[in-house]
Every structure is written in C-alpha cells, then in structure tokens.
Design an enzyme around this catalytic site. Structure first.
Site, PDB file in Angstrom:
ATOM      1  N   CYS A   1       7.508  -1.879   3.074  1.00  0.00           N
ATOM      2  CA  CYS A   1       8.207  -1.040   2.413  1.00  0.00           C
ATOM      3  C   CYS A   1       7.950  -1.935   1.405  1.00  0.00           C
ATOM      4  O   CYS A   1       7.764  -0.616  -0.139  1.00  0.00           O
ATOM      5  CB  CYS A   1       9.318  -0.859   3.282  1.00  0.00           C
ATOM      6  SG  CYS A   1       9.125  -1.574   4.674  1.00  0.00           S
ATOM      7  N   ASP A   2       7.829  -2.826   0.366  1.00  0.00           N
ATOM      8  CA  ASP A   2       7.751  -3.246  -0.389  1.00  0.00           C
ATOM      9  C   ASP A   2       7.107  -4.248  -1.491  1.00  0.00           C
ATOM     10  O   ASP A   2       7.416  -4.588  -2.774  1.00  0.00           O
ATOM     11  CB  ASP A   2       9.827  -4.153  -0.474  1.00  0.00           C
ATOM     12  CG  ASP A   2      11.023  -3.466  -0.349  1.00  0.00           C
ATOM     13  OD1 ASP A   2      10.635  -2.055  -0.941  1.00  0.00           O
ATOM     14  OD2 ASP A   2      11.626  -4.519   0.018  1.00  0.00           O
TER      15      ASP A   2
ATOM     16  N   CYS B   1      11.382  -6.200   4.426  1.00  0.00           N
ATOM     17  CA  CYS B   1       9.938  -5.009   4.985  1.00  0.00           C
ATOM     18  C   CYS B   1       9.368  -5.204   4.106  1.00  0.00           C
ATOM     19  O   CYS B   1       8.894  -4.887   2.898  1.00  0.00           O
ATOM     20  CB  CYS B   1      10.423  -4.011   5.227  1.00  0.00           C
ATOM     21  SG  CYS B   1       9.687  -3.217   5.296  1.00  0.00           S
TER      22      CYS B   1
END
Ligand code: NAP
Length: 310
Positions: A139-140, A136
């Site tokens: 997200c990261d 992701c």
C-alpha cells in the site's frame, strides 16, 4: 436478506472464499460476509510465489480476485462491506448474525475472519501511524521513493516486504531481534543477495522519532550489549506477526493461549454447526494454501452438517 442461509461464511480471504466454493458446490445456499476488501490479507501482498498452480507466481490481489470469482461462479453470494458484529447461537440450533441494524439467520457458520498485524507498542508508533509507520508495503511503498526505510521482523512477511521495498526506497534496513530468521531459508538467502538491504541483528526497535509530524528516525537497541543507535529513516514498516480476529467467537469457543481457536480436524468446534478456518485457527503453518485447505474442509463439513439436519 431475510431468507434462511444454509452456510454463512464470515471473512472473504482465502479460507472464506474456498469454504464458500466447497459449500456452494455442495448445493448449500452460501453467503460470504466481508467487511472490507475481498481477498483478506493477500490484497496487501505484492507477489505470491508459493501457491500451487502459478509457476511464475501471482500478485496477491489477482489471486484474491480469482478465488472470489470462482466462488461466485459456483453460486456463492457475496455481501461485501457488511461487518458482522455479533454472532449468536439460538435455541433452535440456528445462528443469528448481526450487522448494523440488519440480522441474518444461518443453519451453519464458517468463521474465517483471519488475523490483523501485531503492533510493537513502542513510543512514536501511535503518533506516527499513517505518517511513516506502516503495516503494508504494497500500500505505502510508493511514498518512499529514494528514501531510507526500516523493516522490523524476521518472519516471511518482513523478509518478503523488505525485498519489495527495494523497488522504491534508496535503502532498506531489515531489523530483527535475533541472528536467526524465522522466515523460509530461500527467502533469507534472497534477502541477503538483494542489493539495497542492510540487515541489522540482533536489535530491538525501541522508539520511533519524528520531525514536522512525520517519521525521521528509528532508535534500535542491541540485544547483546543494550547499546543503542539511531537510523535516519522516513518510514518504519512493522511485520511482527498477527493477532487472530476472534472477537465474534469469544463467548462461544475455546481458544489457545495465543487466542487461536481450537477446532477438530474437520474445522468443527464445540458449538454444533459452527466451523472455523484459516488464520484464526491453530493451523501451524499460516500460508495461503493452508488457509484455503482449511476453508475447503470447513466448507465441506458445514454442508454435511446442514444435510444431516434435513
Ligand atoms: P511471524 O512468522 O510470526 O514472524 C514475526 C516476526 O516478528 C518474528 O521474526 C518475530 O521474532 C518478530 N517479532 C515479534 N514480536 C516482535 C517484537 N515485539 N519486536 C521485534 N520483533 C518481533 O509473522 P509473519 O512474518 O507476519 O507471518 C505470519 C504467518 O504468515 C507465518 O506463518 C508466515 O509463514 C505466513 N506468511 C507467509 C508468506 C508466504 O508464504 N509468502 C508471506 C507472509 C507471511 P522471533 O523470530 O524472534 O520470534
């Protein structure tokens, strides 16, 4: 909740929320069960520019939230963070849905449980999951400011997320096992024009290396001559397809060789009252708009099924 549900929807992504919108508008008591975030996989998509009605594009989480709000506004109920772990077709034709120690009964079910990202299964992947290996970018990506990262895959997800990662990372290697990309031509043109991306093809990832418990490199192997090289990267983002979440339907439904559920044109299955929609089905183009469309069809025909039984 003990009252009988008309249409129970399992999954709160675009397919599930659109099924709920159609079922609720059809005056059926409609409940969506979602075990995690409403919106499904789109909450991990930074920018969506091919969903009709948004000429400038829209962020995935925002689109998911709008779909959720629209289903609620039309009377759907939402049971969030409720994980349905068992689905039974009872002798009286209703369905029993089990979550922890709670059971729910529904007259019809729309299974829209989506898919989860596939893994490469190479050495280092498991060891460094969450410590440099990610599925992701939204997200990261922020953890990789001014660092070098590798993105694996040649589909829409890999290409889109490689472009997104250039906002943070110093350099993004896009590794694909073939010279031809599966991704849409416009996206491939865009990735070729984006500075900060180096495309390396045809190469397969073979090992993720680490130092001090974190990713430090990726070994790739040429598909042409099997020669290897190691890229010094701090992050490896894998976008190599997805697996349908079909466990609830394992004993009940027919699946194709890749695990996608076989449905009729109206989303129906061989079990009367059990419909499927979105990424778990064989729909050939897995997009937000096609998931929403199949949800609309399944939601509509689930209500027709319930009405016919009255
Ligand atoms: P995908 O289209 O199935 O592409 C997966 C990619 O990973 C392919 O290029 C494949 O290579 C590669 N791959 C698979 N296994 C591999 C392995 N073991 N080692 C190395 N490479 C491997 O998956 P996706 O990109 O996640 O997309 C899934 C669906 O969602 C698609 O229908 C896509 O159109 C849709 N999607 C749409 C959008 C959008 O419209 N904005 C965004 C994301 C995803 P080969 O090409 O050689 O098979």
């Amino acid at each position: 909740m003990s009252d009988l549900i008309d249409v129970a929807i399992i999954g709160g992504g675009p397919a599930g929320t659109t099924a709920a919108l159609y079922a609720a508008r059809g005056k059926a008591r409609t409940v969506i069960f979602e075990r995690s975030m409403m919106g499904g996989q789109i909450v991990t998509t930074d920018h969506v520019d091919n969903y009709p009605g948004f000429p400038e594009g829209i962020s995935g989480p925002e689109l998911g939230e709008l779909m959720h709000q629209q289903a609620l506004a039309h009377g759907a109920e939402i049971m969030q963070f409720v994980d349905i772990t068992n689905l039974k077709h009872l002798d009286d034709g209703t369905f029993e849905l089990t979550a922890d120690d709670e059971t729910y009964t529904a007259r019809a079910v729309v299974l829209a449980s989506g898919s989860v990202p596939s893994k490469l299964g190479i050495p280092g992947e498991e060891e460094f999951t969450g410590r440099g290996v990610s599925w992701c970018a939204t997200c990261d990506a922020a953890f990789y400011k001014e660092k070098d990262v590798a993105v694996i895959g040649g589909g829409d997800a890999a290409v889109e997320e490689a472009i997104y990662l250039t906002k943070f990372a110093k350099k993004v290697y896009l590794i694909h096992r073939r010279d031809e990309f599966r991704a849409a031509a416009t996206l491939v043109d865009k990735v070729r024009e984006t500075s900060g991306i180096e495309i390396i093809t045809p190469y397969n990832p073979v090992e993720i290396k680490g130092e001090d418990g974190k990713v430090s490199g990726l070994v790739i192997e040429s598909a042409d001559d099997k020669s290897t090289r190691e890229l010094a990267v701090s992050g490896v983002f894998e976008f190599v397809g997805a697996n349908p979440q079909n466990v609830l339907a394992y004993d009940l439904l027919e699946r194709d060789e890749r695990g996608y559920i076989i449905t009729g044109n109206d989303g129906s299955t061989k079990v009367p009252g059990l419909f499927c929609a979105g990424d778990i089905t064989q729909v050939p183009l897995k997009q937000i708009v096609t998931a929403a469309a199949s949800g609309a069809i399944a939601g509509f025909y689930a209500v027709a099924y319930v009405d016919k039984k009255d």
